[in-house]
Write a protein that holds these residues in place. Structure first.
Motif, mmCIF file in Angstrom:
data_model
loop_
_atom_site.group_PDB
_atom_site.id
_atom_site.type_symbol
_atom_site.label_atom_id
_atom_site.label_comp_id
_atom_site.label_asym_id
_atom_site.label_seq_id
_atom_site.Cartn_x
_atom_site.Cartn_y
_atom_site.Cartn_z
ATOM 1 N N CYS A 139 -3.225 -0.625 14.023
ATOM 2 C CA CYS A 139 -4.555 -1.210 14.167
ATOM 3 C C CYS A 139 -5.336 -1.193 12.861
ATOM 4 N N ASP A 140 -4.742 -0.627 11.802
ATOM 5 C CA ASP A 140 -5.427 -0.572 10.510
ATOM 6 C C ASP A 140 -4.389 -0.548 9.397
ATOM 7 N N SER A 141 -4.847 -0.385 8.151
ATOM 8 C CA SER A 141 -3.963 -0.417 6.992
ATOM 9 C C SER A 141 -2.919 0.695 7.066
ATOM 10 N N GLY B 166 4.467 -0.877 3.421
ATOM 11 C CA GLY B 166 3.280 -0.963 4.249
ATOM 12 C C GLY B 166 2.200 -1.741 3.525
ATOM 13 N N THR B 167 1.319 -2.420 4.274
ATOM 14 C CA THR B 167 0.257 -3.216 3.668
ATOM 15 C C THR B 167 -1.090 -2.874 4.308
ATOM 16 N N LYS B 168 -2.161 -3.276 3.636
ATOM 17 C CA LYS B 168 -3.500 -3.095 4.193
ATOM 18 C C LYS B 168 -3.777 -4.082 5.326
ATOM 19 N N ASP B 169 -2.902 -5.064 5.463
ATOM 20 C CA ASP B 169 -3.037 -6.053 6.539
ATOM 21 C C ASP B 169 -2.323 -5.609 7.808
ATOM 22 N N SER C 35 0.832 -1.212 0.000
ATOM 23 C CA SER C 35 0.000 0.000 0.000
ATOM 24 C C SER C 35 0.866 1.261 0.000
ATOM 25 N N CYS C 36 2.146 1.127 0.365
ATOM 26 C CA CYS C 36 3.106 2.227 0.325
ATOM 27 C C CYS C 36 4.511 1.617 0.332
ATOM 28 N N LEU C 37 5.483 2.409 -0.126
ATOM 29 C CA LEU C 37 6.841 1.876 -0.288
ATOM 30 C C LEU C 37 7.847 3.009 -0.158
ATOM 31 N N SER D 170 -5.171 5.719 12.070
ATOM 32 C CA SER D 170 -5.344 6.614 13.223
ATOM 33 C C SER D 170 -4.122 6.676 14.126
ATOM 34 N N ASP D 171 -2.958 6.188 13.630
ATOM 35 C CA ASP D 171 -1.777 6.209 14.483
ATOM 36 C C ASP D 171 -0.512 6.345 13.650
ATOM 37 N N VAL D 172 0.541 6.817 14.311
ATOM 38 C CA VAL D 172 1.856 6.966 13.700
ATOM 39 C C VAL D 172 2.863 6.226 14.574
#
Length: 273
Positions: free
Chosen positions: A243-245, A220-223, A206-208, A264-266
């Motif tokens: 806690c999320d993607s 990063g992944t959606k999992d 989902s990101c690289l 919702s987090d970093v």
């Protein structure tokens, strides 16, 4: 007299919004100092040139706008990707410019239809030229098995994004990941004009991002996973903290820290190798 273009200050940042606007903020004064409206669709990706002379913003309709922070004017529209949302942009560092491209800086655009265009530009001379055009094949169904209809822009919402980065250590190489027949990171050579190496992924990216040292790739992944991959060996380690993607990963300038952003987090990670 014509206005003199000044580069962005270190205390300035740019942000894109769903209403098609791009806004320039002064972080020191904590205020917005410029607002321009270069897009008819929402802004999906934004960056600025290394010299700070221009903004580079991409939108949901596939148009990339080049705008001046000094005048607020959009000086160029690139419509080669029109019809597919812009999913990524990257700029090569001077030290990694390919020798055959001389002084203009290389930069790239990636869109949701798995196309990547590579450009060279010298914004001080209003010069921008297409260097290469990459298209990565994929099946005509989504990962969930839904048929992709031609000219159906909403279908791109169901696909993993097309992501591309210049290698910090191999000036000839673009690192790409996106929807395809298999979950892969692909290494494309600009001089050979072909993919010469791949790394198998266990989830769609989902990101690289690539470490400034060039030895690690963060995905990063959606999992909810952050994958840290050895650039050369392809071995990886998964980290599960969000806690999320995952929507964004980036290394610090020195490469000793990694930031990952969830819904919702970093998270801040210390890189030990």
């Amino acid at each position: 007299m014509e206005p003199v273009e000044k580069p962005l200050r270190p205390s300035h940042c740019v942000a894109g919004f769903d209403d098609g606007t791009v806004r320039l903020f002064d972080l020191g004064r904590v205020e917005m100092i410029m607002k321009i409206h270069p897009h008819s669709g929402g802004v999906t990706v934004i960056n600025f040139s290394a010299c700070g002379r221009v903004f580079m913003s991409g939108s949901t309709d596939g148009v990339v706008a080049i705008s001046s922070p000094a005048t607020g004017l959009t000086v160029r529209l690139i419509q080669d990707h029109k019809g597919a949302p812009i999913t990524d942009m990257d700029i090569a560092s001077h030290k990694n410019d390919h020798p055959s491209f001389n002084s203009p800086r290389l930069w790239l655009i990636a869109s949701a239809d798995r196309r990547v265009s590579v450009w060279k530009a010298d914004w001080s001379k209003d010069f921008c030229e297409l260097v290469d055009w990459l298209t990565f094949p994929a099946p005509n169904i989504t990962p969930e098995g839904i048929a992709l209809k031609k000219d159906d822009a909403s279908a791109y919402l169901h696909l993993p994004p097309s992501l591309a980065r210049f290698s910090p250590t191999e000036p000839d190489v673009i690192v790409y990941s996106g929807y395809g027949l298999r979950k892969l990171i692909q290494f494309y050579s600009l001089s050979q004009r072909k993919v010469f190496r791949t790394i198998l992924l266990t989830q769609w990216a989902s990101c690289l991002e690539i470490s400034p040292k060039g030895h690690l790739i963060a995905v990063g992944t959606k999992d909810r996973l952050v994958k840290v991959i050895d650039y050369d060996k392809g071995s990886f380690q998964d980290f599960d903290m969000h806690c999320d993607s995952i929507s964004h990963v980036t290394f610090s300038p020195t490469g000793d820290k990694l930031f990952s952003v969830g819904f919702s987090d970093v998270a801040l990670w210390k890189v030990l190798i």
